[in-house]
Design a protein around this motif. Structure first.
Motif, PDB file in Angstrom:
ATOM      1  N   GLN A   1       0.823  -1.203   0.000  1.00  0.00           N
ATOM      2  CA  GLN A   1       0.000   0.000   0.000  1.00  0.00           C
ATOM      3  C   GLN A   1       0.859   1.257   0.000  1.00  0.00           C
ATOM      4  O   GLN A   1       0.582   2.209  -0.731  1.00  0.00           O
ATOM      5  CB  GLN A   1      -0.926   0.003   1.212  1.00  0.00           C
ATOM      6  CG  GLN A   1      -1.815   1.242   1.274  1.00  0.00           C
ATOM      7  CD  GLN A   1      -2.930   1.114   2.284  1.00  0.00           C
ATOM      8  OE1 GLN A   1      -3.350   0.019   2.615  1.00  0.00           O
ATOM      9  NE2 GLN A   1      -3.425   2.239   2.775  1.00  0.00           N
TER      10      GLN A   1
ATOM     11  N   GLU B   1     -10.257   3.244  -4.887  1.00  0.00           N
ATOM     12  CA  GLU B   1     -10.600   1.855  -5.181  1.00  0.00           C
ATOM     13  C   GLU B   1      -9.500   1.147  -5.961  1.00  0.00           C
ATOM     14  O   GLU B   1      -9.239  -0.039  -5.768  1.00  0.00           O
ATOM     15  CB  GLU B   1     -11.910   1.815  -5.980  1.00  0.00           C
ATOM     16  CG  GLU B   1     -12.484   0.414  -6.165  1.00  0.00           C
ATOM     17  CD  GLU B   1     -12.864  -0.243  -4.850  1.00  0.00           C
ATOM     18  OE1 GLU B   1     -12.743  -1.483  -4.763  1.00  0.00           O
ATOM     19  OE2 GLU B   1     -13.274   0.480  -3.919  1.00  0.00           O
ATOM     20  N   GLU B   2      -8.837   1.896  -6.834  1.00  0.00           N
ATOM     21  CA  GLU B   2      -7.746   1.291  -7.606  1.00  0.00           C
ATOM     22  C   GLU B   2      -6.632   0.827  -6.684  1.00  0.00           C
ATOM     23  O   GLU B   2      -6.059  -0.255  -6.878  1.00  0.00           O
ATOM     24  CB  GLU B   2      -7.190   2.292  -8.617  1.00  0.00           C
ATOM     25  CG  GLU B   2      -6.084   1.704  -9.494  1.00  0.00           C
ATOM     26  CD  GLU B   2      -5.470   2.719 -10.441  1.00  0.00           C
ATOM     27  OE1 GLU B   2      -4.747   2.304 -11.368  1.00  0.00           O
ATOM     28  OE2 GLU B   2      -5.697   3.924 -10.249  1.00  0.00           O
TER      29      GLU B   2
ATOM     30  N   VAL C   1      -6.891  -0.127  -3.505  1.00  0.00           N
ATOM     31  CA  VAL C   1      -7.346  -1.329  -2.798  1.00  0.00           C
ATOM     32  C   VAL C   1      -7.243  -2.551  -3.699  1.00  0.00           C
ATOM     33  O   VAL C   1      -6.752  -3.614  -3.297  1.00  0.00           O
ATOM     34  CB  VAL C   1      -8.796  -1.142  -2.304  1.00  0.00           C
ATOM     35  CG1 VAL C   1      -9.329  -2.451  -1.707  1.00  0.00           C
ATOM     36  CG2 VAL C   1      -8.879  -0.022  -1.281  1.00  0.00           C
ATOM     37  N   THR C   2      -7.682  -2.399  -4.942  1.00  0.00           N
ATOM     38  CA  THR C   2      -7.656  -3.517  -5.895  1.00  0.00           C
ATOM     39  C   THR C   2      -6.232  -3.977  -6.173  1.00  0.00           C
ATOM     40  O   THR C   2      -5.940  -5.180  -6.192  1.00  0.00           O
ATOM     41  CB  THR C   2      -8.332  -3.102  -7.211  1.00  0.00           C
ATOM     42  OG1 THR C   2      -9.691  -2.747  -6.953  1.00  0.00           O
ATOM     43  CG2 THR C   2      -8.294  -4.241  -8.224  1.00  0.00           C
ATOM     44  N   GLN C   3      -5.328  -3.014  -6.383  1.00  0.00           N
ATOM     45  CA  GLN C   3      -3.951  -3.369  -6.726  1.00  0.00           C
ATOM     46  C   GLN C   3      -3.201  -3.975  -5.538  1.00  0.00           C
ATOM     47  O   GLN C   3      -2.374  -4.873  -5.716  1.00  0.00           O
ATOM     48  CB  GLN C   3      -3.217  -2.137  -7.245  1.00  0.00           C
ATOM     49  CG  GLN C   3      -3.687  -1.664  -8.605  1.00  0.00           C
ATOM     50  CD  GLN C   3      -3.557  -2.739  -9.668  1.00  0.00           C
ATOM     51  OE1 GLN C   3      -2.560  -3.453  -9.741  1.00  0.00           O
ATOM     52  NE2 GLN C   3      -4.584  -2.885 -10.487  1.00  0.00           N
TER      53      GLN C   3
ATOM     54  N   ASP D   1      -4.617  -5.786  -3.172  1.00  0.00           N
ATOM     55  CA  ASP D   1      -5.145  -7.151  -3.076  1.00  0.00           C
ATOM     56  C   ASP D   1      -4.518  -8.055  -4.133  1.00  0.00           C
ATOM     57  O   ASP D   1      -4.167  -9.213  -3.858  1.00  0.00           O
ATOM     58  CB  ASP D   1      -6.671  -7.147  -3.242  1.00  0.00           C
ATOM     59  CG  ASP D   1      -7.391  -6.547  -2.041  1.00  0.00           C
ATOM     60  OD1 ASP D   1      -6.746  -6.411  -0.985  1.00  0.00           O
ATOM     61  OD2 ASP D   1      -8.583  -6.225  -2.170  1.00  0.00           O
ATOM     62  N   ALA D   2      -4.378  -7.519  -5.344  1.00  0.00           N
ATOM     63  CA  ALA D   2      -3.799  -8.321  -6.426  1.00  0.00           C
ATOM     64  C   ALA D   2      -2.339  -8.646  -6.132  1.00  0.00           C
ATOM     65  O   ALA D   2      -1.886  -9.786  -6.350  1.00  0.00           O
ATOM     66  CB  ALA D   2      -3.918  -7.568  -7.751  1.00  0.00           C
ATOM     67  N   ARG D   3      -1.597  -7.676  -5.622  1.00  0.00           N
ATOM     68  CA  ARG D   3      -0.183  -7.901  -5.336  1.00  0.00           C
ATOM     69  C   ARG D   3      -0.005  -8.923  -4.220  1.00  0.00           C
ATOM     70  O   ARG D   3       0.839  -9.822  -4.316  1.00  0.00           O
ATOM     71  CB  ARG D   3       0.509  -6.599  -4.971  1.00  0.00           C
ATOM     72  CG  ARG D   3       1.999  -6.742  -4.712  1.00  0.00           C
ATOM     73  CD  ARG D   3       2.710  -5.401  -4.678  1.00  0.00           C
ATOM     74  NE  ARG D   3       2.678  -4.741  -5.980  1.00  0.00           N
ATOM     75  CZ  ARG D   3       3.331  -3.614  -6.258  1.00  0.00           C
ATOM     76  NH1 ARG D   3       4.056  -3.016  -5.325  1.00  0.00           N
ATOM     77  NH2 ARG D   3       3.279  -3.073  -7.454  1.00  0.00           N
TER      78      ARG D   3
END
Length: 280
Positions: free
Chosen positions: A125, A136-137, A139-141, A143-145
């Motif tokens: 983060q 939101e981007e 949070v999404t990235q 989670d993906a990482r």
């Protein structure tokens, strides 16, 4: 000398425009890919991949084609536009992610930040936020990482070697507790049988990868590809001679790195320093 061609009137997508021009120039000469390889001095299969949009190739081969076709600077300009196209970066990264999931072994050199596969959520983060991502981007990235970390722990996980510049360990996160957690996670991961972590101390001086983050992927078919990244762009390197040159640089840096055991001690000392309360 032929007149320089106009960029307009053809595809406006940089990568497609580059591949289109390569195909057009070769067709005008009436050359097969194999014949072009013979006269230009490069493996014809590389030209095939460049014309199909599978790879952009390197600046050396693009300059050689500019010289051969008598188009000084045109192909190199189109190559640079394709290389720096933000949409192309996303596409190249998707290709990289697919290959990463298939790789039988991976080895990495990190210049200034903890490798993504070894990051804690707080570290991911902080680094993504520092790059300007939010909402939101972000949070999404994150989670993906973090989801990618399972690659190193799942059944049949690939071997992974991470060589870290000392700079990685001397650049803490804003939150001291988050940074301690990250260093502890590095130590934990270094205990896994398939993971090796090494540190290149500042004391070794200049070396071959001082400004280059690079990940090598050994694929099931025996090929090795490389992902080279900066803060602004990344490129998937497929051409064998380019990968070999990068690999040689990596090997030279590995020779300078501390052993895995000494690297663990180095990280432990850094953790001890991070655990000390700041002077008042």
């Amino acid at each position: 000398m032929p007149a320089r061609r106009a960029i307009t009137g053809r595809s406006q997508e940089p990568r497609k425009r580059f591949a289109e021009e390569l195909r057009s120039l070769r067709a005008e000469r009436g050359l097969t890919l194999r014949k072009l390889g013979d006269v230009a001095g490069w493996d014809w299969s590389l030209f095939s991949k460049m014309e199909n949009g599978e790879t952009l190739g390197g600046p050396e081969v693009v300059r050689a084609l500019d010289q051969y076709y008598g188009t000084p600077g045109l192909l190199l300009t189109l190559w640079e536009l394709a290389l720096n196209d933000p949409n192309q970066f996303k596409e190249r990264y998707r290709q990289y992610m697919t290959l990463e999931a298939e790789a039988t072994s991976l080895w990495y050199y990190a210049v200034g930040a903890v490798p993504g596969l070894l990051q804690t959520p707080a570290c991911a983060q902080a680094l993504l936020s520092a790059g300007g991502m939010d909402g939101e981007e972000l949070v999404t990235q994150v989670d993906a990482r973090i989801g990618r970390r399972g690659l190193l722990s799942d059944e049949g996980a690939p071997a992974f070697r991470a060589i870290l510049s000392e700079t990685v360990l001397r650049t803490p996160l804003p939150d001291r507790n988050d940074w301690r957690e990250q260093l502890e996670y590095l130590l934990t991961m270094s205990e896994q049988r398939n993971v090796i972590v090494q540190v290149v101390p500042h004391a070794v001086g200049p070396h071959a990868l001082m400004n280059t983050d690079v990940m090598f992927l050994r694929l099931p078919d025996g090929r090795t590809v490389a992902w080279v990244e900066t803060d602004f762009s990344g490129d998937l390197v497929n051409e064998a001679s380019s990968v070999e040159r990068l690999q040689l640089r990596y090997d030279r840096v590995r020779d300078l790195a501390l052993s895995p055991a000494e690297s663990r001690k180095f990280i432990m000392r850094t953790l001890e320093e991070a655990s000390c309360e700041p002077s008042i």
